[in-house]
Design a protein around this motif. Structure first.
Motif, mmCIF file in Angstrom:
data_model
loop_
_atom_site.group_PDB
_atom_site.id
_atom_site.type_symbol
_atom_site.label_atom_id
_atom_site.label_comp_id
_atom_site.label_asym_id
_atom_site.label_seq_id
_atom_site.Cartn_x
_atom_site.Cartn_y
_atom_site.Cartn_z
ATOM 1 N N VAL A 140 -10.956 -15.998 -13.178
ATOM 2 C CA VAL A 140 -10.623 -17.120 -12.287
ATOM 3 C C VAL A 140 -9.191 -17.577 -12.511
ATOM 4 O O VAL A 140 -8.470 -17.949 -11.597
ATOM 5 N N GLY A 141 -8.744 -17.537 -13.770
ATOM 6 C CA GLY A 141 -7.402 -18.013 -14.098
ATOM 7 C C GLY A 141 -7.409 -19.501 -14.359
ATOM 8 O O GLY A 141 -8.232 -20.011 -15.127
ATOM 9 N N SER A 177 -8.341 -26.618 -9.812
ATOM 10 C CA SER A 177 -7.364 -25.690 -9.237
ATOM 11 C C SER A 177 -7.923 -25.054 -7.968
ATOM 12 O O SER A 177 -9.139 -25.046 -7.726
ATOM 13 N N SER A 178 -7.032 -24.502 -7.162
ATOM 14 C CA SER A 178 -7.473 -23.781 -5.968
ATOM 15 C C SER A 178 -8.279 -22.547 -6.351
ATOM 16 O O SER A 178 -9.209 -22.155 -5.640
ATOM 17 N N GLN A 179 -7.951 -21.946 -7.514
ATOM 18 C CA GLN A 179 -8.705 -20.774 -7.973
ATOM 19 C C GLN A 179 -10.162 -21.138 -8.274
ATOM 20 O O GLN A 179 -11.088 -20.409 -7.921
ATOM 21 N N THR A 235 -12.030 -21.878 -5.020
ATOM 22 C CA THR A 235 -12.385 -20.632 -4.335
ATOM 23 C C THR A 235 -13.579 -19.965 -4.992
ATOM 24 O O THR A 235 -14.456 -19.403 -4.325
#
Length: 219
Positions: A98-99, A142-144, A147
């Motif tokens: 995912v980061g 986060s956007s990650q 998502t």
């Protein structure tokens, strides 16, 4: 190190050695402006219950810092420091792909009681110990992460802990000095991640090492 940087360093040391002792005394107020690096010595737990094999790391940060010291005696001072930095949690283990998971701003005002060893010298080493209160604010997933698992609300608990400090002031003249300072702050938080009806929790021991260099003024 370039020759220009070497010459500048030699010149600064020469000024320090030639400086008139500042003769720090009871009642003095010291104001310092530092550039700091905040380096978490972190231990990040798993995101439970959904990702029991996950982990993570917390990013370093760089920022300006201001502090104020009031000398209670020639040797004993009380210092209040204030700075704010932004840190992010990077996923590890089962969340490594995912980061970045989330980011937050951190405001950790810290009060220390200091002992200054050489109030009448040109070089003034000191040590300190005290208490820290940390407020986490503007937490965002986060956007990650969004998502990967959907829109998530992030909330971090505030923290109380101890602080340890060591530093040294180098006089340039009677009023101005250069400062080097290192602090260790006991800091932890519990993160609550809410994704729809699903609630996950993550515990993180942050425990940053804060290294600063700057300039100070004696009043």
């Amino acid at each position: 190190m370039t020759m220009k940087m070497l010459n500048a360093t030699v010149a600064a040391l020469a000024m320090t050695l030639a400086a008139t002792p500042a003769l720090a005394e009871k009642g003095d107020v010291l104001v310092r402006l530092r550039a700091i690096t905040v380096q978490p010595q972190e231990k990040v737990g798993p995101v439970l219950p959904t990702f029991p094999t996950s982990g993570g790391r917390i990013t370093n940060a760089y920022a300006p810092e201001v502090d104020f010291t009031y000398m209670l005696t020639d040797n004993i001072g009380v210092e209040l420091i204030a700075a704010t930095t932004k840190h992010c949690v990077e996923g590890g283990g089962s969340l490594a792909a995912v980061g970045r998971l989330a980011c937050t701003w951190v405001l950790p005002p810290t009060l220390t009681l200091q002992y200054h060893f050489a109030p009448k010298g040109k070089v003034h080493p000191y040590v300190g110990a005290g208490v820290n209160w940390t407020m986490f604010y503007n937490e965002k997933a986060s956007s990650q992460l969004t998502t990967a698992i959907g829109a998530t609300n992030v909330n971090l608990s505030n923290s109380w802990g101890f602080a340890l400090q060591a530093g040294v002031d180098f006089d340039l003249n009677e009023k101005v000095f250069v400062n080097l300072d290192v602090k260790y702050v006991d800091m932890d938080t519990n993160a609550r991640l809410t994704t729809g009806a699903l609630v996950n929790n993550l515990k993180a021991d942050i425990n940053p090492l804060i290294v600063g260099v700057g300039v100070g003024w004696r009043f």
